[in-house]
Design a protein around this motif. Structure first.
Motif, PDB file in Angstrom:
ATOM      1  N   VAL A 329      47.465 -43.230  43.399  1.00 24.63           N
ATOM      2  CA  VAL A 329      46.196 -42.221  43.218  1.00 24.63           C
ATOM      3  C   VAL A 329      45.861 -41.801  44.552  1.00 24.63           C
ATOM      4  O   VAL A 329      45.923 -42.997  45.672  1.00 24.63           O
ATOM      5  N   PHE A 330      45.514 -40.539  44.747  1.00 25.81           N
ATOM      6  CA  PHE A 330      44.803 -40.205  46.279  1.00 25.81           C
ATOM      7  C   PHE A 330      43.406 -39.691  45.879  1.00 25.81           C
ATOM      8  O   PHE A 330      43.299 -38.721  44.987  1.00 25.81           O
ATOM      9  N   ASN A 331      42.530 -40.160  46.647  1.00 28.41           N
ATOM     10  CA  ASN A 331      41.134 -39.773  46.536  1.00 28.41           C
ATOM     11  C   ASN A 331      40.635 -39.450  47.786  1.00 28.41           C
ATOM     12  O   ASN A 331      40.897 -39.629  48.787  1.00 28.41           O
ATOM     13  N   PHE A 332      39.845 -38.065  47.634  1.00 25.70           N
ATOM     14  CA  PHE A 332      39.038 -37.503  48.783  1.00 25.70           C
ATOM     15  C   PHE A 332      37.914 -37.103  48.580  1.00 25.70           C
ATOM     16  O   PHE A 332      37.390 -36.758  47.427  1.00 25.70           O
ATOM     17  N   GLY A 333      36.876 -37.328  49.418  1.00 24.49           N
ATOM     18  CA  GLY A 333      35.571 -37.138  49.058  1.00 24.49           C
ATOM     19  C   GLY A 333      34.657 -36.930  50.347  1.00 24.49           C
ATOM     20  O   GLY A 333      35.186 -37.384  51.517  1.00 24.49           O
ATOM     21  N   THR A 334      33.748 -36.038  50.261  1.00 26.73           N
ATOM     22  CA  THR A 334      33.068 -35.564  51.667  1.00 26.73           C
ATOM     23  C   THR A 334      31.530 -35.454  51.087  1.00 26.73           C
ATOM     24  O   THR A 334      31.128 -35.014  50.168  1.00 26.73           O
ATOM     25  N   GLN A 335      30.665 -35.920  51.929  1.00 26.94           N
ATOM     26  CA  GLN A 335      29.211 -35.826  51.598  1.00 26.94           C
ATOM     27  C   GLN A 335      28.597 -35.199  52.996  1.00 26.94           C
ATOM     28  O   GLN A 335      28.669 -35.484  54.144  1.00 26.94           O
ATOM     29  N   TYR A 336      27.523 -34.256  52.617  1.00 22.64           N
ATOM     30  CA  TYR A 336      26.682 -33.927  53.974  1.00 22.64           C
ATOM     31  C   TYR A 336      25.215 -33.952  53.619  1.00 22.64           C
ATOM     32  O   TYR A 336      24.868 -33.698  52.569  1.00 22.64           O
ATOM     33  N   ASN A 337      24.567 -34.587  54.355  1.00 22.59           N
ATOM     34  CA  ASN A 337      23.160 -34.600  54.523  1.00 22.59           C
ATOM     35  C   ASN A 337      22.327 -33.171  54.770  1.00 22.59           C
ATOM     36  O   ASN A 337      22.131 -33.029  56.072  1.00 22.59           O
ATOM     37  N   VAL A 338      22.311 -32.413  53.717  1.00 19.53           N
ATOM     38  CA  VAL A 338      21.492 -31.117  54.188  1.00 19.53           C
ATOM     39  C   VAL A 338      20.222 -31.510  54.945  1.00 19.53           C
ATOM     40  O   VAL A 338      19.822 -30.764  55.839  1.00 19.53           O
ATOM     41  N   THR A 339      19.357 -32.306  54.392  1.00 20.92           N
ATOM     42  CA  THR A 339      18.069 -32.672  54.804  1.00 20.92           C
ATOM     43  C   THR A 339      18.069 -34.102  54.701  1.00 20.92           C
ATOM     44  O   THR A 339      18.860 -34.705  53.777  1.00 20.92           O
ATOM     45  N   PRO A 340      16.944 -34.871  55.252  1.00 21.96           N
ATOM     46  CA  PRO A 340      17.018 -36.222  54.980  1.00 21.96           C
ATOM     47  C   PRO A 340      17.007 -36.592  53.457  1.00 21.96           C
ATOM     48  O   PRO A 340      17.024 -37.892  53.201  1.00 21.96           O
ATOM     49  N   GLY A 341      16.441 -35.972  52.661  1.00 19.41           N
ATOM     50  CA  GLY A 341      16.160 -36.318  51.258  1.00 19.41           C
ATOM     51  C   GLY A 341      17.208 -35.489  50.453  1.00 19.41           C
ATOM     52  O   GLY A 341      16.762 -35.458  49.127  1.00 19.41           O
ATOM     53  N   PHE A 342      18.158 -34.706  50.999  1.00 20.99           N
ATOM     54  CA  PHE A 342      19.046 -33.955  50.102  1.00 20.99           C
ATOM     55  C   PHE A 342      20.500 -33.928  50.501  1.00 20.99           C
ATOM     56  O   PHE A 342      20.840 -33.589  51.609  1.00 20.99           O
ATOM     57  N   GLN A 343      21.268 -34.543  49.690  1.00 18.81           N
ATOM     58  CA  GLN A 343      22.637 -34.704  50.059  1.00 18.81           C
ATOM     59  C   GLN A 343      23.599 -33.990  49.022  1.00 18.81           C
ATOM     60  O   GLN A 343      23.309 -33.896  47.821  1.00 18.81           O
ATOM     61  N   VAL A 344      24.589 -33.316  49.560  1.00 15.87           N
ATOM     62  CA  VAL A 344      25.627 -32.486  48.664  1.00 15.87           C
ATOM     63  C   VAL A 344      27.044 -33.336  49.094  1.00 15.87           C
ATOM     64  O   VAL A 344      27.309 -33.948  49.914  1.00 15.87           O
ATOM     65  N   ARG A 345      27.766 -33.313  47.636  1.00 13.34           N
ATOM     66  CA  ARG A 345      29.144 -33.806  47.826  1.00 13.34           C
ATOM     67  C   ARG A 345      30.256 -33.174  47.260  1.00 13.34           C
ATOM     68  O   ARG A 345      29.979 -32.175  46.273  1.00 13.34           O
ATOM     69  N   ALA A 346      31.529 -33.280  47.518  1.00 18.33           N
ATOM     70  CA  ALA A 346      32.543 -32.686  46.757  1.00 18.33           C
ATOM     71  C   ALA A 346      33.813 -33.667  46.903  1.00 18.33           C
ATOM     72  O   ALA A 346      33.903 -34.427  47.820  1.00 18.33           O
TER      73      ALA A 346
END
Length: 436
Positions: A329-346
């Motif tokens: 199994v290969f897994n890839f993930g990324t996260q970005y802190n748009v603001t100190p209180g809001f994070q998005v992921r894919a």
């Protein structure tokens, strides 16, 4: 030919996978991620722990997160289709719930205690089909197919982690498992039902260990490693009046040989496989996290063959040739802190298919065959320590095709279609967390 015998050939072939296992958004029958942070990251979390669900994936991560508690509720929606040899049919049960609850709390001396209760797998099939008249002769006059499987697995995982120094954390979790299973495949007609019937739900308990290491090379790079031992379960037990398991079919005489069983207790073991995961997490800039992971899952060690013990005539055990392969199994993930209180992921997940086309007929009741999935997710901090996390997962449709259900042998007029299985998956979940 006796109706019970020719129907038993189909039962034995198609039930082989059903008696093995089942799962949610899946590598085999294992979740891509436990809880909505992990789902949003595509399961690439062994080097990037983000919530208490890390107790099951890399318990060392408990020493690297804020003390917190989290509850996740997920709706899982698989779409399954199968061809048993007389036309494609869809499963009639397509909605499942996946709960998880985890916590992490310091206990002094550099130790962190955590863990929780997690839904790790639990799916099944529910095929009900009227058999077309053209095919009924091949199935002893039967006009109805009922093919169902159900497996639910949960784990309670108390865990301890220690931050040895600013670079190294270690951890261990005791995996205490609970599973409930039921399986059935029968063909019905005017003369009643014939086939394999283990449809009464039964339970078993298992135990194993998860060991983990987390190493921060520098503020930008973190390495993670985890090992999950085989989880050994107590027997699944059924009290049944009779069974039939076919072994061979002679197309010239129409004779079917196989094992018949009388009234009594039938039992089987359904263990959870050992596995290893290695991950690398990088922060190119402070608000941006990129995580990759590789896993090896030893399905062959638990699902190459599946033995059913019981009062069989002339023997005490028959073996179902499930023939699962080990999975990469290969897994890839990324996260970005748009603001100190809001994070998005894919995220993205690729898993090699543990079921080959040659074993399609033996895996119709549970086609654990998806290989590619994408995920998205987000976290919003609500204030006062509260946070809300959501995630969506889509596993792309995959189909495998095999030979005729009855091992490629001519069994009667009109029966000529090959078997096939198709599976795609969607899930959506919400997780509520509180940071202390």
């Amino acid at each position: 030919m006796k109706k019970s015998k020719i129907l038993g050939v189909a039962v034995g072939a198609a039930l082989a996978m059903g008696l093995s296992s089942s799962a949610f958004a899946t590598n085999g029958y294992q979740l891509d991620g436990i809880g909505q942070y992990q789902v949003g990251m595509g399961g690439a979390v062994v080097a990037a722990p983000g919530d208490p669900m890390t107790a099951l994936t890399n318990p060392a991560g408990l020493a690297d997160i804020t003390p917190q508690v989290a509850f996740s509720a997920e709706v899982f929606n698989p779409t399954r289709r199968a061809n048993f040899g007389f036309g494609e049919i869809g499963s009639h049960t397509n909605i499942y719930a996946v709960p998880s609850l985890g916590f992490a709390a310091p206990v002094g001396g550099g130790l962190v205690f955590g863990g929780g209760m997690y839904g790790t797998s639990g799916l099944g099939t529910n095929y009900i089909q009227g058999i077309p008249t053209a095919f009924q002769g091949s199935f002893g006059g039967a006009n109805t197919l009922i093919a169902s499987s159900s497996l639910q697995q949960f784990e309670f995982a108390p865990a301890l982690a220690m931050k040895v120094n600013k670079h190294l954390s270690v951890g261990a979790a005791l995996d205490i498992g609970y599973e409930q299973a039921a399986f059935q495949e029968q063909f019905g007609g005017a003369r009643g039902q014939s086939g394999f019937n283990l449809s009464s739900p039964t339970s078993a308990y298992g135990i194993g260990l998860t060991l983990g290491v987390l190493y921060k090379v520098n503020p930008m790079v973190t390495l993670g490693l985890s090992y999950k031992t085989p989880q050994i379960y107590s027997p699944l037990n059924w009290q049944e009046s009779s069974q039939f398991f076919p072994a061979a079919f002679d197309p010239k005489t129409g004779a079917v040989s196989g094992a018949t069983g009388g009234a009594g207790e039938y039992s089987a073991h359904l263990n959870y496989p050992q596995q290893v995961a290695f991950g690398l997490a990088i922060r190119p800039i402070k608000p941006w996290l990129v995580s990759i992971e590789g896993q090896w899952i030893n399905w062959k060690g638990t699902l190459n063959n599946f033995n059913i013990y019981g009062p069989w005539n002339g023997t005490n055990v028959v073996s179902l040739p499930t023939h699962w392969h080990n999975e990469w199994v290969f897994n890839f993930g990324t996260q970005y802190n748009v603001t100190p209180g809001f994070q998005v992921r894919a995220g993205y997940v690729y898993g090699s298919n543990p079921i080959s086309s040659a074993n399609t007929a033996a895996n119709l009741i549970f086609p654990a065959i998806v290989t590619n999935a994408v995920t998205v997710g987000a976290t919003e901090k609500m204030g006062m320590g509260w946070k809300l996390t959501e995630a969506y997962m889509h596993s792309f449709s995959n189909t495998i095709n095999g030979g005729p259900l009855l091992n490629g042998l001519p069994v009667g007029p009109g029966y000529a279609e090959n078997t096939s299985s198709t599976l795609s998956e969607n899930s959506f979940g919400v997780q509520v967390g509180y940071d202390f």
